[in-house]
Enzyme design. Structure first.
Site, PDB file in Angstrom:
ATOM      1  N   GLU A  79       0.787  -1.232   0.000  1.00 57.44           N
ATOM      2  CA  GLU A  79       0.000   0.000   0.000  1.00 57.44           C
ATOM      3  C   GLU A  79       0.824   1.291   0.000  1.00 57.44           C
ATOM      4  O   GLU A  79       0.787   2.066   0.978  1.00 57.44           O
ATOM      5  CB  GLU A  79      -0.995  -0.019   1.171  1.00 57.44           C
ATOM      6  CG  GLU A  79      -1.940  -1.211   1.112  1.00 57.44           C
ATOM      7  CD  GLU A  79      -3.106  -1.111   2.092  1.00 57.44           C
ATOM      8  OE1 GLU A  79      -3.040  -0.315   3.038  1.00 57.44           O
ATOM      9  OE2 GLU A  79      -4.100  -1.831   1.888  1.00 57.44           O
ATOM     10  N   GLU A  83      -5.566  -8.490  -0.188  1.00 56.56           N
ATOM     11  CA  GLU A  83      -6.348  -8.237   1.028  1.00 56.56           C
ATOM     12  C   GLU A  83      -7.798  -7.956   0.657  1.00 56.56           C
ATOM     13  O   GLU A  83      -8.068  -7.279  -0.337  1.00 56.56           O
ATOM     14  CB  GLU A  83      -5.836  -7.014   1.822  1.00 56.56           C
ATOM     15  CG  GLU A  83      -4.485  -7.207   2.452  1.00 56.56           C
ATOM     16  CD  GLU A  83      -4.035  -6.006   3.286  1.00 56.56           C
ATOM     17  OE1 GLU A  83      -4.899  -5.230   3.770  1.00 56.56           O
ATOM     18  OE2 GLU A  83      -2.821  -5.847   3.443  1.00 56.56           O
TER      19      GLU A  83
HETATM   20  C1  FCB Z   1      -4.679  -2.467   5.116  1.00 58.62           C
HETATM   21  C2  FCB Z   1      -3.349  -2.909   5.695  1.00 58.62           C
HETATM   22  C3  FCB Z   1      -3.468  -4.021   6.688  1.00 58.62           C
HETATM   23  C4  FCB Z   1      -4.672  -3.851   7.569  1.00 58.62           C
HETATM   24  C5  FCB Z   1      -5.895  -3.669   6.733  1.00 58.62           C
HETATM   25  C6  FCB Z   1      -7.170  -3.584   7.523  1.00 58.62           C
HETATM   26  O1  FCB Z   1      -4.597  -1.118   4.781  1.00 58.62           O
HETATM   27  O2  FCB Z   1      -2.494  -3.324   4.668  1.00 58.62           O
HETATM   28  O3  FCB Z   1      -2.271  -4.099   7.428  1.00 58.62           O
HETATM   29  O4  FCB Z   1      -4.473  -2.779   8.407  1.00 58.62           O
HETATM   30  O5  FCB Z   1      -5.769  -2.525   5.944  1.00 58.62           O
END
Ligand code: FCB
Length: 460
Positions: A165, A356
């Site tokens: 990110e 994610e």
């Molecule tokens: C993302 C992050 C991860 C976690 C999720 C909820 O931004 O990569 O570490 O905090 O969100």
């Protein structure tokens, strides 16, 4: 109708080092920027930090057992940067590498593919002497660290994520100061975002010398929709898309930075972006075997005059009316997930791994000892269904890694938000498999969504 996912599709879950490991002084680990930031008064809700978290540095074998018990084919974790390079440069701490080697071997023994993230936000504090990611020297430091980890593990780890990110690092770490290292400076945030991308390129060059590795960066992507059908709101949504998504997607895909967003930055800063030097864009593009996609929700945007604290002519207004939300208030928007994956396929042509996706649902063990997190199960179903629709429409998605395997330390929000498929009791460290994890185990085993009324037997 439920979609049948292709054989070999990676079903997994993720975590990151600082969020789960604890044991911050073990085996010669150096301080990370998060160790220091978490000590600032008011930085973390509830005043918590990562000193214990899920105790996974010690309980790692239990975590591997959980992944195997759920039948997941992949586990995404991160290497603690300051465990390997305690001083940021130079000396390599072999005990840190020994730990991750044991961990990776245990996953492989269980038939689980490790997905290794190199930078999940825990840069060694020593690198802050130069300015952290705001300094160009961070790029070499990251390449040095990448080489140390690759020399030990690239013979057995196929999937590598260089950066997690970049936008969130730039935004929360260097623009708003809400994450480590707590800097509040728009110029520094542009430099930081750029160096994170350059470091992806440098790290990818190191890794691609190791045959059989697949390298990508994980981007936090938020589809941006206009609040109304006016031209002004459409422009706001496009601007926001430039800020959040295209600023990172375009250079990774080899197109260089988007001109419209460069103008927005230059106008807000009142200067040219001199940190982006000749040749830099060529050093970022064309080095990704896949694109990691972190998807949580969408952004609904309206036009707004720039104002103090708002450098660009747009603002987030959120969806109108009643929408389904997680316990953190984020809109649950699976259709936007489907559309995003289709857009990436059409516009960028890189294979995607969903690195994610998940939500906060606060359920804890009930009187029967189980965690009946029905809303997480519904969230999972809806997003896996959206993913299936994207695949059916031609999107080239290779895997889905749910966030998170475990409830864990959620950065500035502390321990309140629970993202896990597995509940963690932070006092005893005890792990409890939630109902959503049973559903997920079923999906991973069959490669399809079960019908709505099909009972989910415990691993039957
Ligand atoms: C993302 C992050 C991860 C976690 C999720 C909820 O931004 O990569 O570490 O905090 O969100």
């Amino acid at each position: 109708m439920t979609h049948q996912f292709p054989p070999g599709f990676l079903w997994g879950a993720g975590t990151s080092a600082y969020q789960i490991e604890g044991s911050l002084d073990a085996d010669g680990r150096g301080e990370s920027v998060w160790d220091v930031f978490a000590r600032r008064a008011g930085a973390v809700e509830g005043g918590g930090d990562g000193s214990r978290a899920c105790d996974s540095y010690r309980r790692w074998a239990e975590d591997v057992d959980l992944v195997a018990e759920l039948g997941l084919g992949a586990y995404r974790f991160s290497v603690g940067w300051s465990r390997v390079m305690p001083d940021g440069r130079g000396r390599i701490e072999q005990r840190g590498l020994d730990h991750y080697e044991r961990f990776v071997d245990a996953l492989l023994d269980r038939g689980v593919a490790p997905v290794l993230t190199l930078n999940h936000w825990d840069m060694p504090q020593a690198l802050m002497a130069d300015g952290g990611w705001a300094a160009r020297s961070s790029v070499d430091a990251f390449a040095e660290y990448t080489a140390a980890v690759a020399d030990r593990l690239a013979d057995r780890v196929e999937w590598w994520i260089t950066q997690n990110e970049p936008w969130i690092i730039a935004l929360l770490g260097y623009q708003l100061g809400l994450h480590a290292p707590g800097v509040r400076d728009l110029g520094a945030s542009v430099a930081a975002g750029h160096h994170v991308l350059l470091a992806h390129g440098a790290g990818a060059d190191v890794l691609r010398a190791h045959p059989g590795t697949q390298v990508g960066a994980a981007l936090s992507l938020f589809p941006c929709d206009p609040a109304t059908f006016t031209e002004q709101d459409a422009a706001a949504a496009w601007g926001s898309d430039g800020y959040v998504n295209r600023w990172y997607l375009d250079p990774l895909a080899g197109r260089g930075y988007p001109a419209d967003m460069r103008e927005h930055y230059e106008r807000a800063l009142g200067r040219p972006l001199t940190e982006i030097r000749d040749g830099d864009e060529a050093a970022i593009g064309g080095r990704s075997d896949f694109l990691g996609v972190n998807y949580y929700t969408r952004r609904v945007m309206a036009a707004a005059e720039p104002a103090p604290g708002r450098p660009f002519p747009w603002r987030v207004v959120g969806p109108s009316g009643d929408v389904a939300r997680t316990d953190e208030g984020w809109e649950i928007a699976p259709a936007s997930f489907r559309d995003l994956l289709i857009r990436l396929h059409r516009e960028y042509q890189l294979p995607v791994v969903v690195t994610e996706n998940g939500g906060v649902f606060g359920d804890t063990p009930a009187h029967d000892g189980r965690v009946h997190d029905v809303r997480r199960s519904a969230f999972l179903r809806d997003h896996v269904e959206a993913l299936g629709q994207a695949l059916a429409a031609g999107a080239d998605v290779r895997g889905y890694l749910h966030w998170s395997l475990l409830d864990n330390f959620e950065w500035a929000l502390g321990y309140r938000p629970r993202f896990g498929l597995v509940h963690v009791d932070y006092v005893t460290g005890r792990r409890t498999i939630k109902d959503s994890a049973r559903l997920y185990a079923r999906i991973a085993r069959t490669g399809a969504l079960p019908a709505d009324d099909e009972p989910i037997a415990p691993f039957g």
